[in-house]
Design a protein around this motif. Sequence first.
Motif, short mmCIF file in Angstrom:
data_model
loop_
_atom_site.label_atom_id
_atom_site.label_comp_id
_atom_site.label_asym_id
_atom_site.label_seq_id
_atom_site.Cartn_x
_atom_site.Cartn_y
_atom_site.Cartn_z
N ASP A 142 0.78 -1.23 0.00
CA ASP A 142 0.00 0.00 0.00
C ASP A 142 0.82 1.28 0.00
O ASP A 142 0.27 2.36 -0.23
N ALA A 143 2.12 1.19 0.28
CA ALA A 143 2.99 2.36 0.26
C ALA A 143 4.42 1.89 0.48
O ALA A 143 4.66 0.72 0.80
N ASP A 144 5.35 2.80 0.29
CA ASP A 144 6.76 2.49 0.53
C ASP A 144 7.22 3.21 1.79
O ASP A 144 6.64 4.20 2.22
N VAL A 145 8.31 2.71 2.36
CA VAL A 145 8.94 3.36 3.50
C VAL A 145 10.36 3.73 3.10
O VAL A 145 11.12 2.88 2.59
N ALA A 146 10.73 4.98 3.30
CA ALA A 146 12.09 5.44 2.99
C ALA A 146 12.74 5.96 4.26
O ALA A 146 12.15 6.77 4.99
N ILE A 147 13.92 5.47 4.54
CA ILE A 147 14.69 5.93 5.70
C ILE A 147 15.84 6.78 5.19
O ILE A 147 16.60 6.36 4.31
N LEU A 185 11.98 9.06 8.89
CA LEU A 185 11.29 7.98 8.18
C LEU A 185 10.13 8.61 7.40
O LEU A 185 9.38 9.42 7.95
N THR A 186 10.00 8.23 6.13
CA THR A 186 8.94 8.78 5.30
C THR A 186 8.08 7.65 4.72
O THR A 186 8.62 6.69 4.16
N ILE A 187 6.78 7.77 4.89
CA ILE A 187 5.84 6.87 4.21
C ILE A 187 5.50 7.51 2.87
O ILE A 187 4.98 8.63 2.83
N VAL A 188 5.84 6.83 1.80
CA VAL A 188 5.71 7.39 0.45
C VAL A 188 4.60 6.65 -0.30
O VAL A 188 4.71 5.44 -0.54
N PRO A 189 3.54 7.35 -0.69
CA PRO A 189 2.47 6.68 -1.45
C PRO A 189 2.99 6.17 -2.79
O PRO A 189 3.94 6.71 -3.37
N HIS A 190 2.37 5.14 -3.31
CA HIS A 190 2.70 4.66 -4.64
C HIS A 190 2.27 5.68 -5.70
O HIS A 190 1.44 6.57 -5.43
N ILE A 219 -2.81 4.17 0.61
CA ILE A 219 -2.27 5.37 1.26
C ILE A 219 -1.94 6.40 0.19
O ILE A 219 -1.19 6.11 -0.75
N ARG A 220 -2.49 7.61 0.32
CA ARG A 220 -2.30 8.63 -0.71
C ARG A 220 -1.62 9.89 -0.21
O ARG A 220 -1.33 10.79 -0.99
N GLU A 221 -1.34 9.97 1.08
CA GLU A 221 -0.69 11.15 1.63
C GLU A 221 0.70 10.79 2.14
O GLU A 221 0.87 9.80 2.87
N ARG A 222 1.68 11.57 1.75
CA ARG A 222 3.05 11.37 2.24
C ARG A 222 3.14 11.79 3.70
O ARG A 222 2.59 12.83 4.10
N GLU A 223 3.82 10.98 4.50
CA GLU A 223 3.98 11.27 5.92
C GLU A 223 5.47 11.24 6.27
O GLU A 223 6.16 10.27 5.98
N VAL A 224 5.95 12.29 6.89
CA VAL A 224 7.34 12.37 7.33
C VAL A 224 7.36 12.32 8.85
O VAL A 224 6.69 13.12 9.52
N LYS A 225 8.12 11.39 9.40
CA LYS A 225 8.17 11.20 10.84
C LYS A 225 9.62 11.30 11.31
O LYS A 225 10.52 10.70 10.71
#
Length: 381
Positions: free
Chosen positions: A289-294, A304-309, A317-323
């Motif tokens: 459902d999405a990618d994770v980029a460290i 850590l960023t959750i990156v939508p496809h 998941i359609r919203e990018r999240e930066v944590k």
Amino acid sequence: MTFTLRWGIIATGGISTKFAEDLLVDPSTRGSDVAHKIAAVGSRSVASAQKFIDRLRSDPSPNQWGEDGWNAWGLGNGVLDGAKAYGSYDEVFADPNVDAVYIGTPHTFHHANAKAALLAGKNVLCEKPFTFDLEELDELIAIAKEKKLFLMEAVWTRFHPIAYALQDLLKSGRLGKIKRMSADFSMNYQPDTRPDSNRMIDPEQGGGSLLDQGPYPSVWAMLALHQLPSNTDTDPRVVASYQRIYERSGVDAASTWVVSWKGLAEATLVTDMTASGYDDACVVITCEDADVAIAYPPWRPERLTIVPHSKYEPGNIREREVKEYPTAKAGAGMHYEADEVARCIRDGKTQSERMPLAESRITQRWLDDVRKAGGTVLKTA
């Protein structure tokens, strides 16, 4: 009452300096329930060991991380009180006031130093890579088991806040099934500017990118895939590898290897001492459902960023999240692994559940397999 672990520090180079500095940081800054004391330092001479101790006792000017007053808590709370300077490692191993030994020597000496410490009855935290090959590691494990001593590889990244956060995210199922991952530790070390005696160039010192940098992409694969609850493959193996040789000395300039967890996913792992790493993503985990980029660096990332496809691809998941997951307020972040050692020894454990010896054996085998298949020059001493 707070449990305090008494350390013997072996070698006085950069990595030992970072570790020792972190032992002087106030445990409350990271919410720790244990504390540390430096009981002894071993070097090639008493003068060198004493210089190391004196540096730790110096006025609280900024340390290598730019932090003011980094040693104030430690000096005020006796971390260095009575610390002894020794001109040999064996004297540290024989010191009755030392509970555990930190091995910070070059990795070609890890086996001999850790073995001597274990035989002397000391618990051991050994820098990575644990040993030069699996045979050496198995001997250390056997000695530690026989003597009922604690033994752990110093993979400090496993204990950082972002490592736990990543695992919680993957285990939650929010991103769906993991499909594949990659982890890359590239660093433009500019090897052509280094002398033949440099540790990254010299095969006698286990030079090349693989042994020095390889533990970091490996740790992310172990955290993301091997420790996933759905994983049933206890012995993941290298299924393909390639090494680019640094012709001047025969060590590897870069290494790439693919590890497969049967029924789960594959990880492509990369080390390179001739190119810079990609700042936004040294680790990428592709899920349904999405990618994770460290973000870089792989040894101490904090973002850590959750990156939508892509909009052309499936995914919920359609919203990018930066944590952000910063390490403790002070120190380099090596105190987390020191705390783990202290808790394990306090609780009578001979290995860490977070960094078990079985997992060190797995990653050591990967390095062995890649090196042997790649044709790099091996240590002859």
